[in-house]
Design a protein around this motif. Structure first.
Motif, PDB file in Angstrom:
ATOM      1  N   TYR A  41     -26.779  14.009 -14.118  1.00  0.00           N
ATOM      2  CA  TYR A  41     -26.110  15.314 -14.210  1.00  0.00           C
ATOM      3  C   TYR A  41     -25.769  15.883 -12.831  1.00  0.00           C
ATOM      4  O   TYR A  41     -24.924  16.742 -12.708  1.00  0.00           O
ATOM      5  CB  TYR A  41     -27.023  16.343 -14.903  1.00  0.00           C
ATOM      6  N   ALA A  45     -23.007  18.842 -11.991  1.00  0.00           N
ATOM      7  CA  ALA A  45     -23.721  20.110 -12.170  1.00  0.00           C
ATOM      8  C   ALA A  45     -23.775  20.912 -10.874  1.00  0.00           C
ATOM      9  O   ALA A  45     -23.551  22.131 -10.878  1.00  0.00           O
ATOM     10  CB  ALA A  45     -25.130  19.854 -12.701  1.00  0.00           C
ATOM     11  N   LEU A  48     -20.225  22.368 -10.184  1.00  0.00           N
ATOM     12  CA  LEU A  48     -19.848  23.452 -11.081  1.00  0.00           C
ATOM     13  C   LEU A  48     -20.726  24.687 -10.884  1.00  0.00           C
ATOM     14  O   LEU A  48     -20.214  25.811 -10.931  1.00  0.00           O
ATOM     15  CB  LEU A  48     -19.875  22.985 -12.533  1.00  0.00           C
ATOM     16  N   ARG A  81     -27.122  22.825 -19.775  1.00  0.00           N
ATOM     17  CA  ARG A  81     -26.462  24.126 -19.870  1.00  0.00           C
ATOM     18  C   ARG A  81     -26.727  24.900 -18.587  1.00  0.00           C
ATOM     19  O   ARG A  81     -27.883  25.111 -18.204  1.00  0.00           O
ATOM     20  CB  ARG A  81     -26.972  24.913 -21.070  1.00  0.00           C
ATOM     21  N   VAL A 110     -14.286  23.623 -13.500  1.00  0.00           N
ATOM     22  CA  VAL A 110     -15.246  23.838 -14.589  1.00  0.00           C
ATOM     23  C   VAL A 110     -14.629  23.386 -15.909  1.00  0.00           C
ATOM     24  O   VAL A 110     -15.270  22.685 -16.706  1.00  0.00           O
ATOM     25  CB  VAL A 110     -15.686  25.320 -14.655  1.00  0.00           C
ATOM     26  N   SER A 114     -16.565  19.980 -17.341  1.00  0.00           N
ATOM     27  CA  SER A 114     -17.633  20.305 -18.285  1.00  0.00           C
ATOM     28  C   SER A 114     -17.238  19.863 -19.685  1.00  0.00           C
ATOM     29  O   SER A 114     -16.044  19.694 -19.993  1.00  0.00           O
ATOM     30  CB  SER A 114     -17.933  21.804 -18.268  1.00  0.00           C
ATOM     31  N   TRP A 117     -17.165  25.249 -21.860  1.00  0.00           N
ATOM     32  CA  TRP A 117     -17.589  26.390 -21.059  1.00  0.00           C
ATOM     33  C   TRP A 117     -17.103  27.658 -21.744  1.00  0.00           C
ATOM     34  O   TRP A 117     -16.261  27.618 -22.641  1.00  0.00           O
ATOM     35  CB  TRP A 117     -17.080  26.301 -19.617  1.00  0.00           C
ATOM     36  N   ALA A 132     -21.619  26.721 -18.815  1.00  0.00           N
ATOM     37  CA  ALA A 132     -20.944  25.421 -18.878  1.00  0.00           C
ATOM     38  C   ALA A 132     -21.941  24.389 -19.372  1.00  0.00           C
ATOM     39  O   ALA A 132     -23.126  24.439 -19.017  1.00  0.00           O
ATOM     40  CB  ALA A 132     -20.413  25.019 -17.508  1.00  0.00           C
ATOM     41  N   ILE A 134     -22.807  20.416 -19.388  1.00  0.00           N
ATOM     42  CA  ILE A 134     -22.530  19.220 -18.586  1.00  0.00           C
ATOM     43  C   ILE A 134     -23.099  18.003 -19.301  1.00  0.00           C
ATOM     44  O   ILE A 134     -24.298  17.963 -19.616  1.00  0.00           O
ATOM     45  CB  ILE A 134     -23.190  19.316 -17.188  1.00  0.00           C
TER      46      ILE A 134
END
Length: 143
Positions: A41, A45, A48, A81, A110, A114, A117, A132, A134
């Motif tokens: 992630y 992550a 974002l 999340r 984003v 993602s 979102w 968002a 991921i």
């Protein structure tokens, strides 16, 4: 009954300053380090979260002394999340930046990177949070 190894949700409040963005990413890395596949992630992550946090700082109409809250949790569907809460009343607007635009790509990233979102009002009616989801990146193929 098996014991869950998944870390619980994490939340922290940070100063509403662009200089707090690296700390937000550091806290996310620490959270992901506790996940068995947290590295899957990490790159998306971190990118974002940095964009959402910077947007919360730059585009809020809240007083400068208000804190920004970040939250991370792994969903039952194994999506990460991310949430960024601020006291501002404005809602983010997705734009398609032109090739030579120097700004305006954060929410575009984003949207593109993602799984989903959105933006919701905060409980109590003050401010909003942008979230968002991921998805983990696939494992690299064996050589």
């Amino acid at each position: 009954m098996p014991i869950s190894r998944r870390p619980r949700a994490f939340a922290a409040r940070l100063d509403s300053r662009v200089e707090s963005t690296p700390l937000a990413r550091h806290l996310l890395r620490a959270y992901l380090a506790a996940l068995p596949a947290g590295d899957r992630y990490r790159d998306i992550a971190e990118l974002l979260l940095g964009e959402l946090f910077a947007n919360a700082v730059q585009h809020t109409d809240a007083p400068d002394d208000r804190l920004i809250e970040i939250r991370f949790a792994l969903t039952n569907g194994l999506l990460l999340r991310l949430e960024v809460h601020d006291a501002g009343s404005g809602r983010p607007t997705l734009n398609s930046p032109a090739f030579d635009d120097e700004h305006g790509r954060g929410l575009f990233l984003v949207n593109e990177l993602s799984a989903r979102w959105g933006c919701c009002p905060r409980a109590g009616g003050i401010g909003k949070f942008v979230w968002a989801l991921i998805a983990p990146t696939p494992f690299p193929l064996a050589a």
